[in-house]
Structures are given as C-alpha cells and as structure tokens.
Scaffold this motif. Structure first.
Motif, PDB file in Angstrom:
ATOM      1  N   ALA A 263      43.715  49.877  36.719  1.00 39.31           N
ATOM      2  CA  ALA A 263      42.225  48.962  37.070  1.00 39.31           C
ATOM      3  C   ALA A 263      41.148  49.665  36.509  1.00 39.31           C
ATOM      4  N   VAL A 264      41.195  50.737  35.977  1.00 39.88           N
ATOM      5  CA  VAL A 264      40.316  51.502  35.122  1.00 39.88           C
ATOM      6  C   VAL A 264      40.488  51.154  33.602  1.00 39.88           C
ATOM      7  N   ASP A 265      41.782  51.173  33.346  1.00 33.62           N
ATOM      8  CA  ASP A 265      41.971  50.613  31.757  1.00 33.62           C
ATOM      9  C   ASP A 265      41.631  49.371  31.591  1.00 33.62           C
ATOM     10  N   GLN A 266      41.840  48.335  32.376  1.00 34.23           N
ATOM     11  CA  GLN A 266      41.649  47.009  32.520  1.00 34.23           C
ATOM     12  C   GLN A 266      40.089  46.605  32.734  1.00 34.23           C
ATOM     13  N   GLY A 267      39.250  47.599  33.145  1.00 35.30           N
ATOM     14  CA  GLY A 267      37.821  47.452  33.165  1.00 35.30           C
ATOM     15  C   GLY A 267      37.680  46.692  34.683  1.00 35.30           C
ATOM     16  N   LYS A 268      38.480  46.710  35.585  1.00 36.76           N
ATOM     17  CA  LYS A 268      38.286  46.159  37.027  1.00 36.76           C
ATOM     18  C   LYS A 268      37.840  47.135  37.779  1.00 36.76           C
ATOM     19  N   ALA A 269      37.813  48.267  37.565  1.00 37.94           N
ATOM     20  CA  ALA A 269      37.166  49.315  38.303  1.00 37.94           C
ATOM     21  C   ALA A 269      36.540  50.474  37.321  1.00 37.94           C
TER      22      ALA A 269
END
Length: 70
Positions: free
Chosen positions: A54-60
């Motif tokens: 989620a962090v890597d994908q910018g979702k978090a």
C-alpha cells in the motif's frame, strides 16, 4: 505398543487434582502453541506485506511518530 484412551483416562483419574491440572495446562499450551502460533505468524506476515504494498503504491502514507503518539 499403543495405549488406549480408556487406559490413559483411568490412569489420569488416579492422579491428584494438582497433577491433572498440570497435564491440562501442558496440553493446552502445546495445542495452542502449535496451531495458533503458525496462524498468527502468517496473518501478521500477510498484514505486513499488504501495508508495504500500500505504501509502495501510494495508497497509504505514513505520519511522523511524534505526531502519531500525541
């Protein structure tokens, strides 16, 4: 030679209450340790991987530790 449950039960009934409780604690410990530990570990592993993705994908996004602890 494999012992029958009936034989073990009879022998257990001859033990004191304290001795039976010690056996119960031991059985609960080994049962919970072997099953729950594996389930908990794999659940946490999956959660960690989901959060990293989620962090890597910018979702978090993360926040500063000091800000989170206020």
């Amino acid at each position: 030679m494999q012992r029958k449950i009936e034989d073990i039960t009879t022998e257990l009934m001859r033990l004191s209450k304290r001795e039976r409780l010690e056996i119960i604690r031991f059985l609960l410990f080994i049962d919970n340790r072997s099953l729950d530990s594996d389930d908990i570990d794999s659940a946490w592993q999956a959660e960690i991987e989901d959060r990293v993705h989620a962090v890597d994908q910018g979702k978090a996004i993360g926040i500063d530790y000091d800000e989170a602890m206020c």
